[in-house]
Scaffold this motif. Sequence first.
Motif, PDB file in Angstrom:
ATOM      1  N   VAL A  27       0.799  -1.511  -0.018  1.00  0.00           N
ATOM      2  CA  VAL A  27      -0.226   0.093  -0.255  1.00  0.00           C
ATOM      3  C   VAL A  27       1.042   0.742  -0.105  1.00  0.00           C
ATOM      4  N   THR A  28       0.660   1.531  -0.839  1.00  0.00           N
ATOM      5  CA  THR A  28       1.513   3.033  -1.045  1.00  0.00           C
ATOM      6  C   THR A  28       1.163   4.905  -1.094  1.00  0.00           C
ATOM      7  N   GLU A  29      -0.174   4.596  -1.129  1.00  0.00           N
ATOM      8  CA  GLU A  29      -0.984   5.824  -0.335  1.00  0.00           C
ATOM      9  C   GLU A  29      -2.461   5.588   0.608  1.00  0.00           C
ATOM     10  N   GLY A  30      -2.652   7.170   0.936  1.00  0.00           N
ATOM     11  CA  GLY A  30      -3.993   6.450   1.334  1.00  0.00           C
ATOM     12  C   GLY A  30      -3.894   6.425   2.957  1.00  0.00           C
ATOM     13  N   PRO A  31      -5.041   6.619   3.709  1.00  0.00           N
ATOM     14  CA  PRO A  31      -4.936   6.377   5.357  1.00  0.00           C
ATOM     15  C   PRO A  31      -4.463   4.959   5.979  1.00  0.00           C
ATOM     16  N   ARG A 156      -2.282  11.988  10.743  1.00  0.00           N
ATOM     17  CA  ARG A 156      -0.655  12.465  10.305  1.00  0.00           C
ATOM     18  C   ARG A 156      -0.783  11.440   8.817  1.00  0.00           C
ATOM     19  N   GLY A 157      -1.892  11.503   8.631  1.00  0.00           N
ATOM     20  CA  GLY A 157      -2.212  11.030   6.920  1.00  0.00           C
ATOM     21  C   GLY A 157      -1.318  11.517   6.315  1.00  0.00           C
ATOM     22  N   LEU A 158      -1.293  11.867   4.637  1.00  0.00           N
ATOM     23  CA  LEU A 158      -0.812  13.202   4.030  1.00  0.00           C
ATOM     24  C   LEU A 158      -2.580  14.093   3.488  1.00  0.00           C
ATOM     25  N   HIS A 159      -1.670  15.530   3.833  1.00  0.00           N
ATOM     26  CA  HIS A 159      -2.853  16.901   4.008  1.00  0.00           C
ATOM     27  C   HIS A 159      -3.014  16.418   5.771  1.00  0.00           C
TER      28      HIS A 159
END
Length: 363
Positions: A27-31, A156-159
Amino acid sequence: MRSPVLLAVTLGLFSVTVVLAQTPRKVTEGPGLKANEDAREPAVLATCKTPPPAPPNFGGNRGRRPPPPPKPPTRVSAIPDIIAAGQHWKAVWHERGNNADGIIASDDGGVLVAQQDNSDVVKVGANGHASVVYQDTNTGGALSMNKQGQLFDAERGLHEAIWELAPQHKALALTYQGEPLDCLGGLNDLTAAANGGVYFTQGKLYYASPDGVVSQVGDIRTFTNGIILSPDEQTLYVTDGNTLQGFSVQPNGMLTNQHTVAMLKGFGDGSTVDSQGRIYVSDSATGIDVITPDGQLLGSIPPPKGTDVISLAFSGRDKKTLYAVALLPRHKGLAHNGLPGDNLAGEIVAIPMLSQGYDGRAK
């Protein structure tokens, strides 16, 4: 779930069966991923006028703390008015992965836990029963509740962002000086003030006012981590590398009178306070240091054997139980979300105390 793929190939009068081992799904992106683990982060950081600072270099091991010195004996010695001799940590709850951080007391004597891997907030009772109370927190990694009952989460995720989870569900802080919070580096811990503002650690020290305006406060020399307000909220404490810093809180939320409260033997992490205003700081070298507001070290509580203690909170029916997140030893295998690498498991542990947590706030 990992499952083998069976490939049957028939050639003439015989067949050959080949078993292909399926590699873990990455998994490379997301929550569930921190912002710096997300493949989309470079595009966000490209918009920053000032790039985020490099991770701290702790003893030449960039971005990660060096191995702490040998732990003291795990036998608990008496600290007058704090803890009786011979008390033992009890394991309350455990899940594999980076599944426990930023704990605070729940209203039933247990703790609320930010599960970073699955973006849930879980209520863990004293009996170890766990139930999900909030979902979809975008890699929520730390919690704080103020005296008015507002619950805040460090996402702490992206954005990266500071969100209010209850009683309303809304963003408090998304930007700093017009840029995404991602431009500041990794979001870590927070403590919520009675006025609706939130202090948080993100490399440096920041304050989000009740209307969401973020200001940098204090003079941080190394790297902030654990943060907590005194019971009367006149003083803010924050760990900065191997020091515990104190600040006087002004009516507008700004900070003055920065001073070093105490030196730590290792690196500071999570913090909490008791009803007498004493500060409990997880120290990578000693376990949990108990420090008076004027900087006197009353003693240290060793962690459970073979662990490193991070987040702390008083809870229990009379708030005389100290809960902690104890990190279990690293082992090779599947890390969270199927990514290969070191897997670090967080376990909720508890120990009886003589001292009592502050009852006017969840932590």
